[in-house]
Design a protein around this motif. Sequence first.
Motif, PDB file in Angstrom:
ATOM      1  N   VAL A 229       0.814  -1.209   0.000  1.00 44.34           N
ATOM      2  CA  VAL A 229       0.000   0.000   0.000  1.00 44.34           C
ATOM      3  C   VAL A 229       0.848   1.260   0.000  1.00 44.34           C
ATOM      4  CG1 VAL A 229      -1.722   1.299   1.293  1.00 44.34           C
ATOM      5  CG2 VAL A 229      -1.881  -1.179   1.162  1.00 44.34           C
ATOM      6  N   GLU A 230       1.949   1.225   0.738  1.00 44.52           N
ATOM      7  CA  GLU A 230       2.701   2.449   0.957  1.00 44.52           C
ATOM      8  C   GLU A 230       4.004   2.563   0.165  1.00 44.52           C
ATOM      9  OE1 GLU A 230       2.805   1.859   5.207  1.00 44.52           O
ATOM     10  OE2 GLU A 230       1.429   3.539   5.496  1.00 44.52           O
ATOM     11  N   GLU A 231       4.536   1.437  -0.326  1.00 42.99           N
ATOM     12  CA  GLU A 231       5.826   1.491  -1.009  1.00 42.99           C
ATOM     13  C   GLU A 231       5.766   2.367  -2.260  1.00 42.99           C
ATOM     14  OE1 GLU A 231       9.794   1.045  -1.703  1.00 42.99           O
ATOM     15  OE2 GLU A 231       8.633   0.583   0.091  1.00 42.99           O
ATOM     16  N   ASN A 232       4.674   2.266  -3.020  1.00 46.54           N
ATOM     17  CA  ASN A 232       4.585   3.096  -4.215  1.00 46.54           C
ATOM     18  C   ASN A 232       4.506   4.572  -3.855  1.00 46.54           C
ATOM     19  OD1 ASN A 232       4.660   0.758  -5.643  1.00 46.54           O
ATOM     20  ND2 ASN A 232       2.809   1.134  -6.821  1.00 46.54           N
ATOM     21  N   LEU A 233       3.799   4.884  -2.774  1.00 48.63           N
ATOM     22  CA  LEU A 233       3.740   6.274  -2.338  1.00 48.63           C
ATOM     23  C   LEU A 233       5.112   6.756  -1.880  1.00 48.63           C
ATOM     24  CD1 LEU A 233       0.345   6.107  -0.475  1.00 48.63           C
ATOM     25  CD2 LEU A 233       0.836   7.544  -2.447  1.00 48.63           C
ATOM     26  N   ASN A 234       5.866   5.886  -1.240  1.00 45.62           N
ATOM     27  CA  ASN A 234       7.228   6.245  -0.846  1.00 45.62           C
ATOM     28  C   ASN A 234       8.111   6.473  -2.071  1.00 45.62           C
ATOM     29  OD1 ASN A 234       6.538   6.022   1.855  1.00 45.62           O
ATOM     30  ND2 ASN A 234       7.241   3.903   2.030  1.00 45.62           N
TER      31      ASN A 234
ATOM     32  N   ARG B 293       1.181  15.992 -18.252  1.00 46.82           N
ATOM     33  CA  ARG B 293       2.354  15.338 -17.698  1.00 46.82           C
ATOM     34  C   ARG B 293       2.363  15.617 -16.203  1.00 46.82           C
ATOM     35  NH1 ARG B 293       5.902  13.388 -21.538  1.00 46.82           N
ATOM     36  NH2 ARG B 293       5.135  13.828 -23.641  1.00 46.82           N
ATOM     37  N   ILE B 294       2.155  14.554 -15.419  1.00 49.91           N
ATOM     38  CA  ILE B 294       1.965  14.686 -13.979  1.00 49.91           C
ATOM     39  C   ILE B 294       3.192  14.150 -13.269  1.00 49.91           C
ATOM     40  CG2 ILE B 294       0.531  13.969 -12.025  1.00 49.91           C
ATOM     41  CD1 ILE B 294      -1.786  13.730 -14.031  1.00 49.91           C
ATOM     42  N   SER B 295       3.772  14.958 -12.412  1.00 45.73           N
ATOM     43  CA  SER B 295       4.969  14.536 -11.682  1.00 45.73           C
ATOM     44  C   SER B 295       4.601  13.575 -10.560  1.00 45.73           C
ATOM     45  CB  SER B 295       5.693  15.743 -11.106  1.00 45.73           C
ATOM     46  OG  SER B 295       4.961  16.277 -10.009  1.00 45.73           O
ATOM     47  N   ALA B 296       5.615  12.886 -10.066  1.00 44.90           N
ATOM     48  CA  ALA B 296       5.399  11.955  -8.952  1.00 44.90           C
ATOM     49  C   ALA B 296       4.887  12.690  -7.725  1.00 44.90           C
ATOM     50  CB  ALA B 296       6.693  11.213  -8.636  1.00 44.90           C
ATOM     51  N   GLY B 297       5.437  13.872  -7.470  1.00 50.22           N
ATOM     52  CA  GLY B 297       4.992  14.647  -6.315  1.00 50.22           C
ATOM     53  C   GLY B 297       3.541  15.075  -6.437  1.00 50.22           C
ATOM     54  N   GLU B 298       3.136  15.497  -7.633  1.00 54.30           N
ATOM     55  CA  GLU B 298       1.741  15.897  -7.856  1.00 54.30           C
ATOM     56  C   GLU B 298       0.789  14.717  -7.684  1.00 54.30           C
ATOM     57  OE1 GLU B 298       2.474  19.487 -11.109  1.00 54.30           O
ATOM     58  OE2 GLU B 298       2.296  17.390 -11.774  1.00 54.30           O
ATOM     59  N   LEU B 299       1.177  13.552  -8.198  1.00 57.72           N
ATOM     60  CA  LEU B 299       0.329  12.371  -8.073  1.00 57.72           C
ATOM     61  C   LEU B 299       0.192  11.968  -6.608  1.00 57.72           C
ATOM     62  CD1 LEU B 299      -1.255  10.103  -9.489  1.00 57.72           C
ATOM     63  CD2 LEU B 299       0.883   8.798  -9.598  1.00 57.72           C
ATOM     64  N   ARG B 300       1.296  11.992  -5.879  1.00 62.92           N
ATOM     65  CA  ARG B 300       1.269  11.619  -4.461  1.00 62.92           C
ATOM     66  C   ARG B 300       0.357  12.541  -3.670  1.00 62.92           C
ATOM     67  NH1 ARG B 300       4.816  12.909  -0.025  1.00 62.92           N
ATOM     68  NH2 ARG B 300       5.002  11.174   1.470  1.00 62.92           N
ATOM     69  N   GLU B 301       0.453  13.838  -3.905  1.00 60.32           N
ATOM     70  CA  GLU B 301      -0.406  14.783  -3.199  1.00 60.32           C
ATOM     71  C   GLU B 301      -1.876  14.541  -3.530  1.00 60.32           C
ATOM     72  OE1 GLU B 301       0.723  18.817  -3.774  1.00 60.32           O
ATOM     73  OE2 GLU B 301       2.610  18.627  -2.661  1.00 60.32           O
ATOM     74  N   LEU B 302      -2.170  14.271  -4.808  1.00 55.90           N
ATOM     75  CA  LEU B 302      -3.552  14.009  -5.202  1.00 55.90           C
ATOM     76  C   LEU B 302      -4.097  12.779  -4.489  1.00 55.90           C
ATOM     77  CD1 LEU B 302      -6.039  14.581  -6.956  1.00 55.90           C
ATOM     78  CD2 LEU B 302      -4.935  13.257  -8.798  1.00 55.90           C
ATOM     79  N   ILE B 303      -3.272  11.747  -4.349  1.00 56.89           N
ATOM     80  CA  ILE B 303      -3.715  10.517  -3.673  1.00 56.89           C
ATOM     81  C   ILE B 303      -4.096  10.813  -2.226  1.00 56.89           C
ATOM     82  CG2 ILE B 303      -2.929   8.269  -2.828  1.00 56.89           C
ATOM     83  CD1 ILE B 303      -1.193   8.145  -5.435  1.00 56.89           C
ATOM     84  N   TYR B 304      -3.250  11.535  -1.510  1.00 57.85           N
ATOM     85  CA  TYR B 304      -3.557  11.828  -0.109  1.00 57.85           C
ATOM     86  C   TYR B 304      -4.785  12.733   0.022  1.00 57.85           C
ATOM     87  CZ  TYR B 304       0.804   9.678   1.451  1.00 57.85           C
ATOM     88  OH  TYR B 304       1.808   8.775   1.740  1.00 57.85           O
ATOM     89  N   ARG B 305      -4.923  13.698  -0.872  1.00 58.28           N
ATOM     90  CA  ARG B 305      -6.112  14.560  -0.829  1.00 58.28           C
ATOM     91  C   ARG B 305      -7.377  13.746  -1.099  1.00 58.28           C
ATOM     92  NH1 ARG B 305      -4.400  19.937  -0.859  1.00 58.28           N
ATOM     93  NH2 ARG B 305      -2.326  20.292  -1.767  1.00 58.28           N
ATOM     94  N   MET B 306      -7.310  12.874  -2.094  1.00 56.83           N
ATOM     95  CA  MET B 306      -8.458  12.016  -2.408  1.00 56.83           C
ATOM     96  C   MET B 306      -8.801  11.116  -1.229  1.00 56.83           C
ATOM     97  SD  MET B 306      -8.093  10.638  -6.300  1.00 56.83           S
ATOM     98  CE  MET B 306      -8.769  11.547  -7.687  1.00 56.83           C
ATOM     99  N   ALA B 307      -7.780  10.545  -0.589  1.00 58.98           N
ATOM    100  CA  ALA B 307      -8.028   9.633   0.533  1.00 58.98           C
ATOM    101  C   ALA B 307      -8.822  10.335   1.627  1.00 58.98           C
ATOM    102  CB  ALA B 307      -6.705   9.107   1.078  1.00 58.98           C
TER     103      ALA B 307
ATOM    104  N   GLU C  13      -6.320  10.124 -12.881  1.00 61.83           N
ATOM    105  CA  GLU C  13      -7.169  10.118 -11.686  1.00 61.83           C
ATOM    106  C   GLU C  13      -7.665   8.723 -11.340  1.00 61.83           C
ATOM    107  OE1 GLU C  13      -6.907  14.141 -13.287  1.00 61.83           O
ATOM    108  OE2 GLU C  13      -7.462  12.233 -14.220  1.00 61.83           O
ATOM    109  N   THR C  14      -7.769   7.852 -12.347  1.00 62.93           N
ATOM    110  CA  THR C  14      -8.161   6.467 -12.082  1.00 62.93           C
ATOM    111  C   THR C  14      -7.110   5.770 -11.227  1.00 62.93           C
ATOM    112  OG1 THR C  14      -9.301   6.387 -14.221  1.00 62.93           O
ATOM    113  CG2 THR C  14      -8.826   4.284 -13.150  1.00 62.93           C
ATOM    114  N   ILE C  15      -5.845   5.977 -11.563  1.00 60.70           N
ATOM    115  CA  ILE C  15      -4.763   5.420 -10.758  1.00 60.70           C
ATOM    116  C   ILE C  15      -4.801   6.016  -9.356  1.00 60.70           C
ATOM    117  CG2 ILE C  15      -2.260   5.279 -10.508  1.00 60.70           C
ATOM    118  CD1 ILE C  15      -2.057   5.288 -13.568  1.00 60.70           C
ATOM    119  N   ALA C  16      -4.943   7.331  -9.276  1.00 61.98           N
ATOM    120  CA  ALA C  16      -4.889   8.017  -7.980  1.00 61.98           C
ATOM    121  C   ALA C  16      -6.012   7.568  -7.058  1.00 61.98           C
ATOM    122  CB  ALA C  16      -4.960   9.531  -8.193  1.00 61.98           C
ATOM    123  N   VAL C  17      -7.237   7.473  -7.563  1.00 66.85           N
ATOM    124  CA  VAL C  17      -8.359   7.141  -6.685  1.00 66.85           C
ATOM    125  C   VAL C  17      -8.285   5.693  -6.221  1.00 66.85           C
ATOM    126  CG1 VAL C  17     -10.070   6.404  -8.424  1.00 66.85           C
ATOM    127  CG2 VAL C  17     -10.823   7.555  -6.333  1.00 66.85           C
TER     128      VAL C  17
END
Length: 511
Positions: A12-17, A34-48, A71-75
């Motif tokens: 669950v967390e390794e990919n976020l790390n 083009r979405i950076s790793a940092g942007e994707l990570r932030e979106l995941i936590y906001r969505m959660a 967004e499909t990956i992020a959610v």
Amino acid sequence: MSGDDQAFGMYVEENLNALARWPEREAVVHGERRISAGELRELIYRMARALLDQGLGSGTTITLLSGNLPETIAVRYAANLIGCTVNHLYNKLSADVQAAIVRDIETTALIVDPRLADRATELLDLAPVSTVLTLGPAGVGKDLLELAAGQSAEPLAALAKPTDIMSIRHTGGTTGHPKGICTTFRQAEAFQRKLEELAEVERQLVCTTLAHVAGHLADRTLGGGGTVVLLEDFDAAEVLATVERERITQLFVLPPLLYQVLDHPDAATTDTSSLRSVVYGGCPASPARLLDALRRFGPVLFQFYGQNEVGGISTLGTADHDPERPELLRSAGKVLPGVEVEIRDPEGRALPTGELGEICVRSDAVMEGYWKQPELTAEVLRGGWLHTGDLGRFDEEGYLYILDRLKDMIIVVGGHVYTTELEEVLNAHPQVLQSAVFGVPDADRMEQVHAVIVLAPEATVDEAELRAMVREERGAMYEPARITFAEALPLTDVGKPDKKLLRRRAEEQAA
């Protein structure tokens, strides 16, 4: 922390790390975005956090009705992070079948791609859901992205247990009504370990639905600090253009889609030199077409054999795709580390090397069971082994060969016809691009062999020549009772030949 908890945390967390380690690196490419790793990570936590505010979490089930969006990956990551069970619908299923799935798995929330808002409305009329969220403005439900925008992007600890159901993944329905395959977080982590057999990925092209194997491969790529390039639908010209433009290093396709790439006029002129691995699987591949692929792409082919019920079973690596040993191209390779495979007879007895029987598997990645189908689960997992429904054998070197699905094997007067063997014969003809072989009930309660064949442009081969070739190669028992020529084979949502549809069409024509 226990060993189980550690395994759970890894998945669950390794990919976020990983996203945190390389925040500036491109994580997802989708069209011009083009979405950076940092942007994707932030979106995941906001969505959660937004999902938690909607009352979702452990013990709830989310169904995704979505295409290949970032967004499909992020959610999906966000939902799993807070302990939700996730089901991702195949978009090409009918509304009736989708609604049956939504009802069956007791969906708590439906999350909708705005481009599929009309289908969502149709689906909700058939199967009402208490919470509807959308990945952007859609005119139905609440906009999850808007809700997430006001949330904190600070890291959030995983909230589920290793034994919780992470996903309910439905079978493609090629042999009947889709079955819900329940996979725990622990089992999903075990499957991810099996993917370590694949080459390291810098840039992966996803050209099939994220609801299938491509989703697992995308997870692996992101966890390794790579980039996932998303296409909405499979299109051979766009695949080739994207490989060249984005310098793709790994491509995953099912064999029928690989053939479409090979047969496209642009294949001869596109620069595909960036490819390090072309991963294929999901259904049998034609050895003749694999030789074509080796000539076109070089020594980069890699076969991954598995099932939704277990993930990986065996692999045929790039070194084994050897034109000097063409017999290996009929093989599914060697069993993965940590996986046990036995060939068993109908009474459950293990068979010696070389004998044909059902492929049975034992692995820490085997599913928990089928959703709400305890009797079927007990039958398929009897004795602690997954009974795959695939017929196969081992050779003396330990290579696994798959001859057919038990349900696809055709029972004719005089014996059994294995569809993959007949397809191999037909596909070996230089003017045949693809074929699909299946059985249709006959008046004497046996079956007739039917073949649907896609010919190359300007082909001159006729039915009589193909029949003669089959008789010579496999004998009269294998000769099709009927041969039909088609411009293309119908495919399921994941890219397999839709034999269920072909069989139904043949039965209707015979009626």
